[in-house]
Design a protein around this motif. Structure first.
Motif, PDB file in Angstrom:
ATOM      1  N   GLN A  38     -62.928  73.346  17.376  1.00 46.02           N
ATOM      2  CA  GLN A  38     -61.680  72.865  17.965  1.00 46.02           C
ATOM      3  C   GLN A  38     -61.209  71.654  17.182  1.00 46.02           C
ATOM      4  N   ALA A  39     -60.071  71.820  16.545  1.00 40.34           N
ATOM      5  CA  ALA A  39     -59.471  70.725  15.798  1.00 40.34           C
ATOM      6  C   ALA A  39     -58.573  69.919  16.734  1.00 40.34           C
ATOM      7  N   PRO A  40     -58.284  68.683  16.403  1.00 41.74           N
ATOM      8  CA  PRO A  40     -57.429  67.854  17.258  1.00 41.74           C
ATOM      9  C   PRO A  40     -56.087  68.518  17.525  1.00 41.74           C
ATOM     10  N   GLY A  41     -55.732  68.606  18.796  1.00 42.43           N
ATOM     11  CA  GLY A  41     -54.448  69.168  19.170  1.00 42.43           C
ATOM     12  C   GLY A  41     -54.370  70.681  19.098  1.00 42.43           C
ATOM     13  N   LYS A  42     -55.491  71.326  18.835  1.00 40.17           N
ATOM     14  CA  LYS A  42     -55.495  72.782  18.722  1.00 40.17           C
ATOM     15  C   LYS A  42     -56.456  73.404  19.724  1.00 40.17           C
ATOM     16  N   THR A  89     -61.878  70.615   9.289  1.00 38.90           N
ATOM     17  CA  THR A  89     -62.217  69.472  10.132  1.00 38.90           C
ATOM     18  C   THR A  89     -62.036  69.825  11.596  1.00 38.90           C
ATOM     19  N   ALA A  90     -63.099  69.654  12.367  1.00 40.67           N
ATOM     20  CA  ALA A  90     -63.066  70.020  13.788  1.00 40.67           C
ATOM     21  C   ALA A  90     -64.404  69.661  14.421  1.00 40.67           C
ATOM     22  N   LEU A 109     -69.394  67.122  15.139  1.00 37.67           N
ATOM     23  CA  LEU A 109     -68.160  66.855  14.417  1.00 37.67           C
ATOM     24  C   LEU A 109     -68.337  67.078  12.916  1.00 37.67           C
ATOM     25  N   THR A 111     -66.141  66.530   9.513  1.00 37.62           N
ATOM     26  CA  THR A 111     -64.958  65.905   8.958  1.00 37.62           C
ATOM     27  C   THR A 111     -64.946  66.135   7.454  1.00 37.62           C
TER      28      THR A 111
END
Length: 114
Positions: A38-42, A89-90, A109, A111
């Motif tokens: 899960q990526a930020p905002g997704k 990145t996720a 995480l 990155t």
């Protein structure tokens, strides 16, 4: 079932990482083991899955770069990630289906930097 994931970190684009996830208990009843991310905002998405008969499937964007595998005891799975891209990145989560119930690890995480 408790899942312990490890192996995340910071890596430069083009680099490699190997994630691990160990499930508590025996392999009896495990029908699938998978990695999600899960990526930020997704939304969370399925990255790779390995079934009890060792059939594997991958997200199209990681095919040829990521490899899912597991040990002989079939309670530890791995995700070898090569040629990492910024978009990889996720937070990566492991998931195990045992007796038709899904279990989640705590997430690790990854990155990827330029």
């Amino acid at each position: 079932v408790q899942l312990q994931a490890s192996g995340g970190g910071l890596v430069q684009a083009g680099g490699s990482l190997r994630l691990s996830c160990t499930a508590s208990g025996s392999r009896f009843g495990i029908t699938a083991m998978a990695w999600y991310r899960q990526a930020p905002g997704k939304q969370r998405e399925l990255v790779a899955i390995i079934s009890s008969d060792d059939t594997t499937n991958y997200l199209a964007s990681v095919k040829g770069r990521f490899t899912i595998s597991r040990d002989n005891a079939k309670t530890t799975m791995y995700l070898q990630m090569n040629s990492l891209k910024l978009e990889d990145t996720a937070v990566y989560y492991c998931n195990v289906v045992k007796f038709a119930v899904g279990y989640w690890g705590q997430g690790t995480l990854v990155t990827v930097s330029s």
